[in-house]
Write a protein that holds these residues in place. Structure first.
Motif, mmCIF file in Angstrom:
data_model
loop_
_atom_site.group_PDB
_atom_site.id
_atom_site.type_symbol
_atom_site.label_atom_id
_atom_site.label_comp_id
_atom_site.label_asym_id
_atom_site.label_seq_id
_atom_site.Cartn_x
_atom_site.Cartn_y
_atom_site.Cartn_z
ATOM 1 N N ASN A 137 65.863 65.048 33.493
ATOM 2 C CA ASN A 137 65.197 66.152 32.631
ATOM 3 C C ASN A 137 63.712 65.875 32.594
ATOM 4 O O ASN A 137 63.333 64.845 32.181
ATOM 5 N N ARG A 138 62.837 66.698 33.201
ATOM 6 C CA ARG A 138 61.476 66.384 33.270
ATOM 7 C C ARG A 138 60.959 66.117 31.776
ATOM 8 O O ARG A 138 59.956 65.430 31.616
ATOM 9 N N ILE A 139 61.316 67.091 30.800
ATOM 10 C CA ILE A 139 60.734 66.667 29.298
ATOM 11 C C ILE A 139 61.024 65.361 28.838
ATOM 12 O O ILE A 139 60.255 64.782 28.376
ATOM 13 N N MET A 140 62.331 64.971 29.159
ATOM 14 C CA MET A 140 62.679 63.622 28.737
ATOM 15 C C MET A 140 61.703 62.444 29.223
ATOM 16 O O MET A 140 61.265 61.465 28.959
ATOM 17 N N ASN A 141 61.614 62.932 30.855
ATOM 18 C CA ASN A 141 60.733 61.947 31.488
ATOM 19 C C ASN A 141 59.325 62.000 30.826
ATOM 20 O O ASN A 141 58.892 60.821 30.715
ATOM 21 N N SER A 142 58.931 63.060 30.337
ATOM 22 C CA SER A 142 57.313 63.159 29.906
ATOM 23 C C SER A 142 57.477 62.171 28.551
ATOM 24 O O SER A 142 56.396 61.661 28.286
ATOM 25 N N ALA A 143 58.616 62.710 27.903
ATOM 26 C CA ALA A 143 58.538 61.953 26.448
ATOM 27 C C ALA A 143 58.482 60.498 26.589
ATOM 28 O O ALA A 143 58.057 59.627 25.597
ATOM 29 N N ILE A 144 59.354 60.085 27.727
ATOM 30 C CA ILE A 144 59.553 58.434 27.784
ATOM 31 C C ILE A 144 58.250 58.080 27.956
ATOM 32 O O ILE A 144 57.528 57.004 27.588
ATOM 33 N N GLY A 145 57.633 58.719 29.011
ATOM 34 C CA GLY A 145 56.121 58.322 29.433
ATOM 35 C C GLY A 145 55.346 58.257 28.356
ATOM 36 O O GLY A 145 54.111 57.271 28.404
ATOM 37 N N LEU A 146 55.181 59.281 27.712
ATOM 38 C CA LEU A 146 54.232 59.262 26.441
ATOM 39 C C LEU A 146 54.504 58.089 25.435
ATOM 40 O O LEU A 146 53.445 57.331 25.018
#
Length: 157
Positions: A137-146
């Motif tokens: 999930n791209r949104i989950m990837n972004s949240a983890i990166g954040l």
């Protein structure tokens, strides 16, 4: 050591291979085994530095795949699932995984991020740029990166 051979069916041969005259009675042929037959073969015999460099190259390449996915070009999530299967032996080694992390992060290290918020935002952008498979999930990837971007800057401060 002689190459390991595996059996293949006649219809699995490349279209330009015509062995019918040589093997009229046989429907099975031999070909040299490769990493598709044994995924660990790709990293067997590689030194730690070689695995690190291969992991770094994979990290850079993943960013390109992710950007192309965002643009609607390149690999589908299902195709990326196949890439992840082939890359799993490399990423199961410490040096391969470390190289992968560095390869993914290196392009973003040149961008100055002085505070936790700016580092978190940069990490979120990096996470969004990572390729996704069918179960990702791209949104989950972004949240983890954040989270990781902000946390790493907080540790460095």
């Amino acid at each position: 050591m002689p190459p390991r051979l595996v059996e293949v069916e006649e219809n699995d041969l490349p279209p330009n291979v015509n062995l019918a005259d040589r093997f009229r009675d046989s429907k099975k042929y031999a070909r040299q085994a490769d990493a598709l037959d044994n995924p660990n073969m790709a990293v067997e015999g590689m030194s730690g530095p070689s695995r690190f460099l291969a992991g770094a190259g994979k990290g850079f390449n993943d960013l390109a795949i992710g950007v192309n996915q965002i643009r609607g070009e390149g690999m589908s999530p299902t195709e990326y699932d196949d890439v992840k299967k082939l890359d799993a032996p490399l990423l199961s080694t410490g040096s391969g995984l470390a190289g992968n992390i560095i390869g993914q992060a290196a392009p973003f290290m040149a961008v100055p991020a002085s505070g936790i918020l700016s580092a978190g935002a940069l990490g979120g952008i990096q996470g969004a740029m990572m390729p996704v498979g069918s179960k990702d999930n791209r949104i989950m990837n972004s949240a983890i990166g954040l989270g990781l971007g902000g946390a790493s800057q907080g540790i460095l401060n």
